[in-house]
Design a protein around this motif. Structure first.
Motif, PDB file in Angstrom:
ATOM      1  N   ALA A   1       1.934  -3.474  11.781  1.00  0.00           N
ATOM      2  CA  ALA A   1       0.697  -2.034  11.393  1.00  0.00           C
ATOM      3  C   ALA A   1       0.866  -1.295  11.142  1.00  0.00           C
ATOM      4  O   ALA A   1       0.337  -0.511  10.580  1.00  0.00           O
ATOM      5  CB  ALA A   1       0.059  -3.066  12.474  1.00  0.00           C
ATOM      6  N   ASN A   2       1.778   0.193  12.152  1.00  0.00           N
ATOM      7  CA  ASN A   2       1.842   0.804  12.104  1.00  0.00           C
ATOM      8  C   ASN A   2       2.801   1.095  10.988  1.00  0.00           C
ATOM      9  O   ASN A   2       2.228   2.656  10.256  1.00  0.00           O
ATOM     10  CB  ASN A   2       3.008   1.387  13.998  1.00  0.00           C
ATOM     11  CG  ASN A   2       1.605   0.775  14.896  1.00  0.00           C
ATOM     12  OD1 ASN A   2       0.442   1.954  15.288  1.00  0.00           O
ATOM     13  ND2 ASN A   2       2.612   0.944  15.672  1.00  0.00           N
ATOM     14  N   ARG A   3       3.705   0.693  10.584  1.00  0.00           N
ATOM     15  CA  ARG A   3       4.868   0.994   9.313  1.00  0.00           C
ATOM     16  C   ARG A   3       3.531   1.063   8.431  1.00  0.00           C
ATOM     17  O   ARG A   3       3.755   2.037   7.885  1.00  0.00           O
ATOM     18  CB  ARG A   3       5.382   0.769   9.475  1.00  0.00           C
ATOM     19  CG  ARG A   3       6.838  -0.103   7.678  1.00  0.00           C
ATOM     20  CD  ARG A   3       7.207  -1.048   7.838  1.00  0.00           C
ATOM     21  NE  ARG A   3       7.184  -1.876   8.131  1.00  0.00           N
ATOM     22  CZ  ARG A   3       7.299  -3.170   7.820  1.00  0.00           C
ATOM     23  NH1 ARG A   3       8.892  -3.123   8.277  1.00  0.00           N
ATOM     24  NH2 ARG A   3       6.804  -4.293   7.593  1.00  0.00           N
ATOM     25  N   MET A   4       2.075  -0.484   8.350  1.00  0.00           N
ATOM     26  CA  MET A   4       1.420  -0.016   7.420  1.00  0.00           C
ATOM     27  C   MET A   4       0.220   0.645   7.216  1.00  0.00           C
ATOM     28  O   MET A   4       0.553   1.964   5.534  1.00  0.00           O
ATOM     29  CB  MET A   4       0.714  -1.220   6.997  1.00  0.00           C
ATOM     30  CG  MET A   4      -0.028  -1.225   6.057  1.00  0.00           C
ATOM     31  SD  MET A   4       0.545  -1.666   4.552  1.00  0.00           S
ATOM     32  CE  MET A   4       1.805  -2.523   4.156  1.00  0.00           C
TER      33      MET A   4
ATOM     34  N   GLY B   1       6.149  -0.748  -0.019  1.00  0.00           N
ATOM     35  CA  GLY B   1       4.447  -1.045   0.205  1.00  0.00           C
ATOM     36  C   GLY B   1       3.711  -2.514   0.927  1.00  0.00           C
ATOM     37  O   GLY B   1       3.275  -2.921   1.432  1.00  0.00           O
ATOM     38  N   ILE B   2       3.927  -2.951  -1.409  1.00  0.00           N
ATOM     39  CA  ILE B   2       2.484  -4.419  -1.813  1.00  0.00           C
ATOM     40  C   ILE B   2       4.644  -5.270  -0.083  1.00  0.00           C
ATOM     41  O   ILE B   2       3.894  -6.422  -0.054  1.00  0.00           O
ATOM     42  CB  ILE B   2       3.215  -4.481  -2.773  1.00  0.00           C
ATOM     43  CG1 ILE B   2       2.191  -3.677  -3.353  1.00  0.00           C
ATOM     44  CG2 ILE B   2       2.970  -6.026  -3.469  1.00  0.00           C
ATOM     45  CD1 ILE B   2       2.677  -3.336  -5.317  1.00  0.00           C
ATOM     46  N   ALA B   3       4.805  -4.857  -0.163  1.00  0.00           N
ATOM     47  CA  ALA B   3       6.510  -6.284  -0.156  1.00  0.00           C
ATOM     48  C   ALA B   3       5.856  -6.062   1.586  1.00  0.00           C
ATOM     49  O   ALA B   3       5.736  -7.371   2.297  1.00  0.00           O
ATOM     50  CB  ALA B   3       7.526  -6.209   0.400  1.00  0.00           C
ATOM     51  N   TRP B   4       5.203  -4.956   2.109  1.00  0.00           N
ATOM     52  CA  TRP B   4       5.177  -5.271   3.725  1.00  0.00           C
ATOM     53  C   TRP B   4       4.096  -5.759   3.736  1.00  0.00           C
ATOM     54  O   TRP B   4       3.132  -6.130   4.933  1.00  0.00           O
ATOM     55  CB  TRP B   4       4.878  -3.932   4.386  1.00  0.00           C
ATOM     56  CG  TRP B   4       6.694  -3.189   4.579  1.00  0.00           C
ATOM     57  CD1 TRP B   4       7.050  -3.242   4.200  1.00  0.00           C
ATOM     58  CD2 TRP B   4       5.943  -2.093   4.546  1.00  0.00           C
ATOM     59  NE1 TRP B   4       8.383  -2.869   5.186  1.00  0.00           N
ATOM     60  CE2 TRP B   4       7.833  -1.014   4.600  1.00  0.00           C
ATOM     61  CE3 TRP B   4       5.119  -0.321   4.416  1.00  0.00           C
ATOM     62  CZ2 TRP B   4       8.222  -0.019   4.659  1.00  0.00           C
ATOM     63  CZ3 TRP B   4       6.776   0.645   4.280  1.00  0.00           C
ATOM     64  CH2 TRP B   4       7.462   0.900   4.820  1.00  0.00           C
ATOM     65  N   LEU B   5       2.546  -5.465   2.718  1.00  0.00           N
ATOM     66  CA  LEU B   5       1.130  -5.850   2.646  1.00  0.00           C
ATOM     67  C   LEU B   5       1.320  -7.562   3.076  1.00  0.00           C
ATOM     68  O   LEU B   5       0.791  -8.455   3.105  1.00  0.00           O
ATOM     69  CB  LEU B   5       0.597  -5.416   2.071  1.00  0.00           C
ATOM     70  CG  LEU B   5      -1.177  -5.634   1.546  1.00  0.00           C
ATOM     71  CD1 LEU B   5      -1.082  -5.851   3.724  1.00  0.00           C
ATOM     72  CD2 LEU B   5      -2.108  -4.985   0.531  1.00  0.00           C
ATOM     73  N   ASP B   6       2.112  -8.031   1.816  1.00  0.00           N
ATOM     74  CA  ASP B   6       2.860  -9.527   1.284  1.00  0.00           C
ATOM     75  C   ASP B   6       2.650 -10.412   3.163  1.00  0.00           C
ATOM     76  O   ASP B   6       2.447 -11.433   3.123  1.00  0.00           O
ATOM     77  CB  ASP B   6       3.831  -9.311   1.245  1.00  0.00           C
ATOM     78  CG  ASP B   6       2.702  -9.442  -0.716  1.00  0.00           C
ATOM     79  OD1 ASP B   6       1.773  -9.274  -0.719  1.00  0.00           O
ATOM     80  OD2 ASP B   6       3.393  -8.932  -1.999  1.00  0.00           O
ATOM     81  N   GLN B   7       3.510  -9.473   3.983  1.00  0.00           N
ATOM     82  CA  GLN B   7       4.224 -10.411   4.781  1.00  0.00           C
ATOM     83  C   GLN B   7       3.391 -10.181   6.156  1.00  0.00           C
ATOM     84  O   GLN B   7       3.470 -11.098   6.850  1.00  0.00           O
ATOM     85  CB  GLN B   7       5.245  -9.234   5.321  1.00  0.00           C
ATOM     86  CG  GLN B   7       5.835  -9.813   7.060  1.00  0.00           C
ATOM     87  CD  GLN B   7       7.365  -9.235   7.034  1.00  0.00           C
ATOM     88  OE1 GLN B   7       7.291  -7.641   7.149  1.00  0.00           O
ATOM     89  NE2 GLN B   7       7.983  -9.187   8.355  1.00  0.00           N
TER      90      GLN B   7
END
Length: 90
Positions: free
Chosen positions: A19-22, A78-84
């Motif tokens: 969450a912090n990374r996003m 960022g999209i990969a992080w959001l998907d995760q």
């Protein structure tokens, strides 16, 4: 008939780190803009009075707007992080 247990645990998942990374990515991508939506987004996150969202509620509530931002900026990471986050936490 099989009963489905919809409860999930975050055991073994670094939700706070994800969450912090996003949120840092969103802040970097929106810094210096005067977009009222992103002003509202960060106002809700940082509220000291009234309605304040925790990071999970905030991110999951605005997943479509976040995805739109990331896609508009061509931010594949960022999209990969959001998907995760969506797969593991929402």
């Amino acid at each position: 008939m099989t009963t489905v247990d919809r409860y999930r645990t975050f055991k073994g998942i670094d939700f706070d780190g994800q969450a912090n990374r996003m949120l840092a990515r969103i802040e970097a991508l929106t810094q210096g803009t005067d977009d009222p939506f992103w002003a509202y987004f960060f106002k809700r996150r940082n509220a000291t009075q009234g309605m304040r969202c925790d990071d999970q509620l905030l991110l999951s509530s605005f997943v479509n707007q976040i995805r739109e931002l990331l896609e508009a900026r061509g931010d594949d990471q960022g999209i990969a992080w959001l998907d995760q986050l969506e797969a593991e936490c929402f």
